[in-house]
Design a protein around this motif. Structure first.
Motif, short mmCIF file in Angstrom:
data_model
loop_
_atom_site.label_atom_id
_atom_site.label_comp_id
_atom_site.label_asym_id
_atom_site.label_seq_id
_atom_site.Cartn_x
_atom_site.Cartn_y
_atom_site.Cartn_z
N ASN A 1 -59.68 -41.27 -62.08
CA ASN A 1 -60.02 -40.04 -62.23
C ASN A 1 -59.92 -38.94 -61.04
N ARG B 1 -56.20 -38.15 -60.25
CA ARG B 1 -55.57 -37.32 -60.98
C ARG B 1 -56.14 -35.98 -60.56
N MET C 1 -62.08 -25.70 -59.11
CA MET C 1 -61.70 -25.47 -60.63
C MET C 1 -60.86 -26.53 -61.01
N VAL D 1 -62.80 -29.63 -61.62
CA VAL D 1 -63.57 -29.50 -62.99
C VAL D 1 -62.65 -29.64 -64.15
N MET D 2 -61.52 -29.40 -64.15
CA MET D 2 -60.81 -29.45 -65.25
C MET D 2 -59.95 -30.66 -65.36
N LYS D 3 -59.61 -31.23 -64.41
CA LYS D 3 -58.66 -32.43 -64.22
C LYS D 3 -59.39 -33.88 -64.22
N GLY E 1 -62.26 -35.19 -65.17
CA GLY E 1 -62.81 -35.99 -66.14
C GLY E 1 -64.08 -36.90 -65.58
N GLY E 2 -64.99 -37.20 -66.57
CA GLY E 2 -65.86 -38.11 -66.09
C GLY E 2 -66.92 -37.01 -65.32
N ALA E 3 -68.18 -37.64 -64.97
CA ALA E 3 -69.16 -36.88 -64.46
C ALA E 3 -68.74 -36.37 -63.12
N PRO F 1 -67.21 -32.31 -62.82
CA PRO F 1 -68.10 -31.30 -62.32
C PRO F 1 -69.01 -31.47 -61.27
#
Lengths: 204, 133
Positions: A41, A44, A70, A73-75, A77-79, A82
């Motif tokens: 994650n 990525r 940003m 946040v968008m790419k 995934g998982g906690a 954010p």
């Protein structure tokens, strides 16, 4: 601290490189106590950040940090998306274009508070906050680059004997003890890369 | 998947697994038909297990209702990403989207059933959360 375009790009590449190079290690830490996707994650997310260069480094430091946040946040995934993304976005919101060291101390504190709110968590629960909070303390006390980097490494190590209270690892209860928290490790890697690149120009 | 019935609270289902999200949505449809706006999302941006903010924002848009939207989530990241998505909504919509603390499948069915009777958002959230409390 004044970062020109070249220095900003160097910073982005160092942050991304640290995560991408350690993706397998992060994944194996996460396989022990989480769902095994942390390395993938984060990789990525930072590959997506790299893909926004060179334009990304044309932005001012605050705008660049917000854009990195940003993208994460968008790419991601998982906690972690954010959580880490919020840290970068709030840091960008709180920093002036040419921050002094006190500016950095204040802005980092605000960013950490935002991460706490986002994750409804505090230090001591085996999360990235267990690195962010003690490293911030060293920064606030005037520690140099070496001291900050050392604290980042040690703080991640100190999560090993902790029992997870938040995040997927908390499902394991006592079985989460004995493994380093993957989110703490990635936070530690990012901090290490940042201080190495900046050489702590913020001493001024 | 979606259908537009303005008036009733919309339901969004967020799971790490697209199959679970879609299956839960199928169960909701069987219970309430087209009486509530419904959307589901699952998986990370590469199609693996996970959740992603863009997918959640899209699902909220699909299930949007003037009465608001209740989001049902499975594990941690689904909740964190959903809360992040809510914060990224236009300000006038933000307060009309709530993440429910309820099991994703059962919660979605109960929330949708409550919504189909015309209950307001707070009541939809409450019934989903109270079922297993």
């Amino acid at each position: 601290m004044s970062l020109d375009r070249v220095a900003r790009e160097r910073l982005v590449r160092a942050l991304a490189g640290a995560v991408i190079e350690h993706a397998d290690e992060l994944t194996s830490l996460d396989q022990a106590i989480g769902d095994g996707d942390h390395g993938l994650n984060m990789k990525r997310g930072f590959e997506a950040v790299l893909a926004t260069l060179p334009g990304l480094a044309d932005k001012s430091l605050p705008e660049m940090l917000k854009a990195i946040g940003m993208t994460l946040v968008m790419k991601v995934g998982g906690a972690s998306g954010p959580l880490v993304g919020t840290f970068f976005m709030e840091l960008g919101k709180a920093l002036p274009e040419q921050p002094s060291r006190p500016d950095l101390v204040t802005a980092t504190e605000k960013a950490i508070e935002a991460v706490k709110a986002r994750g409804r968590s505090e230090a001591g629960q085996k999360t990235l906050l267990d690195v962010l909070v003690p490293v911030h303390a060293v920064l606030a006390e005037g520690g140099d680059a070496k001291a900050i980097a050392a604290e980042a490494v040690q703080a991640a190590d100190r999560t090993t004997p902790m029992q997870a209270i938040r995040g997927r690892a908390s499902f394991l209860g006592e079985r989460s003890i004995g493994h380093m928290d993957p989110g703490s490790r990635s936070a530690s890697l990012l901090i290490g890369a940042a201080v190495e690149t900046l050489k702590f120009e913020v001493n001024t | 998947m979606s259908s537009l019935r303005p008036g009733n609270v919309g339901i969004v289902i967020v799971s790490h697994s697209p199959k679970i999200a879609e299956g839960a949505a199928d169960m909701v449809r069987q219970m309430v038909g087209d009486a509530v706006p419904l959307a589901w999302t699952g998986g990370d941006v590469d199609g693996g297990l996970g959740t992603n903010v863009a997918g959640i924002l899209e699902a909220i848009e699909t299930a949007w209702s003037p009465a608001g939207v209740a989001i049902l989530v499975d594990l941690g990241g689904a909740e964190t990403n959903s809360e992040m998505a809510v914060e990224m909504l236009p300000e006038d919509r933000r307060a009309r989207v709530l993440v429910c603390n309820a099991p994703v499948v059962e919660g979605a069915v109960i929330a949708a059933t409550e919504s189909s009777g015309g209950s307001p958002l707070a009541a939809v959230k409450r019934s989903a959360e109270e079922f297993y409390a």
